[in-house]
Design an enzyme around this catalytic site. Sequence first.
Site, PDB file in Angstrom:
ATOM      1  N   THR A  41       2.757   3.307  -7.054  1.00 61.91           N
ATOM      2  CA  THR A  41       2.806   3.765  -5.667  1.00 61.91           C
ATOM      3  C   THR A  41       2.136   5.123  -5.641  1.00 61.91           C
ATOM      4  O   THR A  41       1.547   5.565  -6.641  1.00 61.91           O
ATOM      5  CB  THR A  41       4.254   3.821  -5.142  1.00 61.91           C
ATOM      6  OG1 THR A  41       4.237   4.128  -3.745  1.00 61.91           O
ATOM      7  CG2 THR A  41       5.093   4.853  -5.876  1.00 61.91           C
TER       8      THR A  41
ATOM      9  N   VAL B 138       0.856  -1.181   0.000  1.00 63.04           N
ATOM     10  CA  VAL B 138       0.000   0.000   0.000  1.00 63.04           C
ATOM     11  C   VAL B 138       0.891   1.229   0.000  1.00 63.04           C
ATOM     12  O   VAL B 138       1.847   1.314   0.784  1.00 63.04           O
ATOM     13  CB  VAL B 138      -0.928   0.026   1.234  1.00 63.04           C
ATOM     14  CG1 VAL B 138      -1.820   1.273   1.211  1.00 63.04           C
ATOM     15  CG2 VAL B 138      -1.774  -1.237   1.307  1.00 63.04           C
ATOM     16  N   CYS B 139       0.616   2.143  -0.900  1.00 66.59           N
ATOM     17  CA  CYS B 139       1.315   3.423  -0.953  1.00 66.59           C
ATOM     18  C   CYS B 139       2.837   3.191  -1.043  1.00 66.59           C
ATOM     19  O   CYS B 139       3.297   2.415  -1.885  1.00 66.59           O
ATOM     20  CB  CYS B 139       0.936   4.260   0.265  1.00 66.59           C
ATOM     21  SG  CYS B 139       1.311   6.013   0.115  1.00 66.59           S
ATOM     22  N   SER B 140       3.619   3.818  -0.161  1.00 63.26           N
ATOM     23  CA  SER B 140       5.072   3.721  -0.265  1.00 63.26           C
ATOM     24  C   SER B 140       5.623   2.388   0.216  1.00 63.26           C
ATOM     25  O   SER B 140       6.844   2.182   0.198  1.00 63.26           O
ATOM     26  CB  SER B 140       5.737   4.858   0.518  1.00 63.26           C
ATOM     27  OG  SER B 140       5.388   4.798   1.889  1.00 63.26           O
TER      28      SER B 140
END
Length: 319
Positions: A124, A104-106
Amino acid sequence: MTPRSLLLPVFDGVQSLDVTGPVEVFAGAGRHSGDPYEIRTASLGGGPVRTSSGLTLVPDCDLAAVDTPHTLLVPGGEGTRRPEPGLVDWLREHAGRAERIVSVCSGALLLAAAGLLDGRRATTHWALCDHLARTYPAVHVDPDPIFVRDGKVATSAGVTAGIDLALALVEEDHGRDTALAVARYLVVFLRRPGNQAQFSAQLAAQTARREPLREVQQWITEHPDGDLSVESLAERACLSPRHFARAFQAETGTSPGRYVERVRLEHARRLLEDTTDGVEQISRACGYGTPEAMRRAFVKALGTAPAEYRRRFHPATTP
């Protein structure tokens, strides 16, 4: 490895929503289906971690003591920029054994650092896509979608995209009805497909400062099938067409015509993905007028015709 085991490695500087958002989805799916996921959080050493917002999370166990999970979900947060010693090593050694690897995300930065994204397509958070591409050139970074699946590895954009990806995985595990029930309970959309852009037309453009222009932006979004000519929109804003076009460009960063194109294309993509409506019906609903006009818009913007777009991204709706 149990079929419904889910492990989330947590660390200092983790983004709390990257953890709790997907966990709520998977926990809700377990309650609805009667087939719960075995959800665990773990940290290096098993100690509490402090999230980027200052909350403290107490993990279930030490990463060194966990069995290989079915699904490994790696959250993001500020702590991914300078990961704890040993976290990337643990991922490099153990993550590949999981049936599904998710970030998730970074969290994608941690997967990339462990070599798990080499040769794969990934995404990302939009603000980190350039950094990911520069730092890890073996990764094929796609900055546009909210999530990307490449084999057993799935990566997602910002925090809410982790919820979208979790819903997609729940649908894969338990079917659409369960995923829909969870989405309704959490009051989120089902389903934002992975190929949906991180920025909607409204987010991609700036919001106008003046109220009449903001109202026009909203009108365009709510009435893609209406008369959206510069003359009509200028009349709605009580401005001359020339003054309106200049003001709209200055305040939103894009021309009225380009903004209308984005809104109509976005609306058409959503209808192709989420409905069984025919191309002719969708072309009218989105203001294109004819299927041919809609086809030209799709080919110009996406390099593919509407029918092929539907087959590629939502084959279940293809007649």
